[in-house]
Design a protein around this motif. Structure first.
Motif, PDB file in Angstrom:
ATOM      1  N   HIS A   1     122.938   5.340  67.181  1.00 24.45           N
ATOM      2  CA  HIS A   1     124.200   5.011  67.844  1.00 24.45           C
ATOM      3  C   HIS A   1     124.012   4.460  69.258  1.00 24.45           C
ATOM      4  N   TYR A   2     124.984   3.642  69.653  1.00 20.85           N
ATOM      5  CA  TYR A   2     125.090   3.176  71.038  1.00 20.85           C
ATOM      6  C   TYR A   2     126.510   2.683  71.266  1.00 20.85           C
ATOM      7  N   GLN A   3     126.857   2.410  72.518  1.00 23.11           N
ATOM      8  CA  GLN A   3     128.142   1.803  72.851  1.00 23.11           C
ATOM      9  C   GLN A   3     127.881   0.432  73.462  1.00 23.11           C
ATOM     10  N   ALA A   4     128.725  -0.529  73.082  1.00 20.11           N
ATOM     11  CA  ALA A   4     128.585  -1.909  73.537  1.00 20.11           C
ATOM     12  C   ALA A   4     129.129  -2.091  74.954  1.00 20.11           C
ATOM     13  N   THR A   5     128.735  -3.172  75.580  1.00 18.69           N
ATOM     14  CA  THR A   5     129.201  -3.565  76.904  1.00 18.69           C
ATOM     15  C   THR A   5     130.724  -3.606  76.911  1.00 18.69           C
ATOM     16  N   PRO A   6     131.363  -3.118  77.924  1.00 22.43           N
ATOM     17  CA  PRO A   6     130.859  -2.615  79.197  1.00 22.43           C
ATOM     18  C   PRO A   6     130.721  -1.085  79.237  1.00 22.43           C
ATOM     19  N   TYR A   7     130.575  -0.460  78.075  1.00 24.50           N
ATOM     20  CA  TYR A   7     130.562   1.003  77.998  1.00 24.50           C
ATOM     21  C   TYR A   7     129.211   1.573  77.559  1.00 24.50           C
ATOM     22  N   GLU A   8     128.121   0.919  77.959  1.00 20.95           N
ATOM     23  CA  GLU A   8     126.795   1.423  77.602  1.00 20.95           C
ATOM     24  C   GLU A   8     126.622   2.842  78.138  1.00 20.95           C
TER      25      GLU A   8
ATOM     26  N   ALA B   1     119.677   2.330  71.444  1.00 14.14           N
ATOM     27  CA  ALA B   1     120.267   3.075  70.334  1.00 14.14           C
ATOM     28  C   ALA B   1     119.535   4.416  70.269  1.00 14.14           C
ATOM     29  N   HIS B   2     120.256   5.431  69.830  1.00 14.20           N
ATOM     30  CA  HIS B   2     119.688   6.788  69.795  1.00 14.20           C
ATOM     31  C   HIS B   2     120.066   7.479  68.495  1.00 14.20           C
ATOM     32  N   GLY B   3     119.117   8.226  67.964  1.00 17.14           N
ATOM     33  CA  GLY B   3     119.369   9.061  66.798  1.00 17.14           C
ATOM     34  C   GLY B   3     118.279  10.098  66.661  1.00 17.14           C
ATOM     35  N   PHE B   4     118.467  11.007  65.735  1.00 16.75           N
ATOM     36  CA  PHE B   4     117.455  12.029  65.514  1.00 16.75           C
ATOM     37  C   PHE B   4     117.511  12.529  64.089  1.00 16.75           C
ATOM     38  N   GLN B   5     116.407  13.173  63.676  1.00 18.07           N
ATOM     39  CA  GLN B   5     116.353  13.887  62.409  1.00 18.07           C
ATOM     40  C   GLN B   5     115.996  15.340  62.712  1.00 18.07           C
ATOM     41  N   THR B   6     116.741  16.257  62.092  1.00 17.38           N
ATOM     42  CA  THR B   6     116.466  17.673  62.304  1.00 17.38           C
ATOM     43  C   THR B   6     115.210  18.081  61.538  1.00 17.38           C
ATOM     44  N   LEU B   7     114.419  18.926  62.149  1.00 17.42           N
ATOM     45  CA  LEU B   7     113.181  19.412  61.541  1.00 17.42           C
ATOM     46  C   LEU B   7     113.310  20.857  61.062  1.00 17.42           C
ATOM     47  N   GLU B   8     114.455  21.468  61.333  1.00 15.47           N
ATOM     48  CA  GLU B   8     114.727  22.842  60.914  1.00 15.47           C
ATOM     49  C   GLU B   8     116.201  22.960  60.560  1.00 15.47           C
TER      50      GLU B   8
ATOM     51  N   GLY C   1     126.615   9.740  80.425  1.00 13.91           N
ATOM     52  CA  GLY C   1     126.972   9.026  81.639  1.00 13.91           C
ATOM     53  C   GLY C   1     128.157   8.092  81.463  1.00 13.91           C
ATOM     54  N   GLN C   2     128.771   8.101  80.285  1.00 17.24           N
ATOM     55  CA  GLN C   2     129.918   7.232  79.994  1.00 17.24           C
ATOM     56  C   GLN C   2     130.848   7.994  79.052  1.00 17.24           C
ATOM     57  N   PHE C   3     132.128   7.768  79.220  1.00 18.59           N
ATOM     58  CA  PHE C   3     133.095   8.364  78.308  1.00 18.59           C
ATOM     59  C   PHE C   3     132.988   7.702  76.937  1.00 18.59           C
ATOM     60  N   PHE C   4     133.400   8.409  75.910  1.00 15.57           N
ATOM     61  CA  PHE C   4     133.425   7.881  74.555  1.00 15.57           C
ATOM     62  C   PHE C   4     134.530   6.832  74.441  1.00 15.57           C
ATOM     63  N   HIS C   5     134.172   5.653  73.969  1.00 17.50           N
ATOM     64  CA  HIS C   5     135.113   4.554  73.767  1.00 17.50           C
ATOM     65  C   HIS C   5     135.012   4.127  72.306  1.00 17.50           C
TER      66      HIS C   5
ATOM     67  N   ARG D   1     128.847   1.379  68.287  1.00 14.93           N
ATOM     68  CA  ARG D   1     128.014   0.517  67.444  1.00 14.93           C
ATOM     69  C   ARG D   1     126.857   1.347  66.908  1.00 14.93           C
ATOM     70  N   GLY D   2     126.137   0.749  65.982  1.00 17.08           N
ATOM     71  CA  GLY D   2     124.969   1.438  65.465  1.00 17.08           C
ATOM     72  C   GLY D   2     124.083   0.499  64.677  1.00 17.08           C
ATOM     73  N   VAL D   3     122.872   0.946  64.466  1.00 15.57           N
ATOM     74  CA  VAL D   3     121.948   0.263  63.554  1.00 15.57           C
ATOM     75  C   VAL D   3     121.537   1.302  62.517  1.00 15.57           C
ATOM     76  N   ARG D   4     121.274   0.849  61.315  1.00 13.90           N
ATOM     77  CA  ARG D   4     120.936   1.753  60.224  1.00 13.90           C
ATOM     78  C   ARG D   4     119.572   2.404  60.446  1.00 13.90           C
TER      79      ARG D   4
END
Length: 177
Positions: free
Chosen positions: A62-69, A118-125, A135-139, A144-147
């Motif tokens: 996930h990420y947020q597009a300009t101007p809300y990075e 873009a940021h994501g994670f997989q749980t290991l437990e 650092g930015q409010f949710f808009h 946006r995202g990449v698979r």
């Protein structure tokens, strides 16, 4: 705190310097002065908690597009995660490169993610919890995202046989070459 810049410029692993005694452990997880001394954003406007019941759960990318990075500070407070960031800054020498960091478990580290990633994670437990400072409010209109398995990035996930992921995260189109 010890700041270690990663191969993707502007991203840092932050190691805590614990004080340990007969009661247990105490460590500072954030300090405006120390972050500012590194030139890092310290204006946190929102905090989020992600609770994940199953090992293998993927959230992202996930990420947020300009101007809300978004700038994020991510800490795994229970369990462990394989945390992944992708540099999506077209002007960057590491554009489209990704790295992973293990958070939680024994290390108690945090990951500082600058704008343009873009940021994501997989749980290991099972029963893993992740705490984010933002650092930015949710808009919603800028989300946006990449698979997670986009062939452009070829991310190597540690638990490919246990993947649990949302339909939304599966629906992202290929990033493109």
């Amino acid at each position: 705190m010890i700041f270690k810049e990663l191969e993707l410029k502007g991203a840092y692993v932050i190691e805590f310097e614990p004080i340990i005694d007969h009661r247990g452990l105490f460590a500072r997880t954030w300090c405006k002065n120390e972050f500012s001394a590194q030139g890092l954003t310290t204006n946190w406007v929102q905090c989020n908690l992600s609770v994940n019941s199953k090992k293998g759960t993927i959230r992202g990318m996930h990420y947020q597009a300009t101007p809300y990075e978004e700038v994020k500070l991510v800490h795994c407070v229970k369990g462990a995660i394989y945390d992944v960031i992708i540099d999506l800054r077209p002007e960057s020498a590491t554009f489209k490169k990704w790295i992973s960091v293990l958070l939680g478990g024994e290390n108690r580290n945090s990951l500082y993610i600058p704008e343009g990633f873009a940021h994501g994670f997989q749980t290991l437990e099972d029963e893993t919890e992740v705490f984010y400072q933002m650092g930015q409010f949710f808009h919603p209109d800028s989300v946006r995202g990449v698979r997670f398995n986009d062939p452009v990035f070829q991310i190597e996930w540690p638990e490919p046989e246990h993947i649990t992921i949302s339909d939304k995260d599966l629906s992202y189109e290929d990033f493109g070459l």
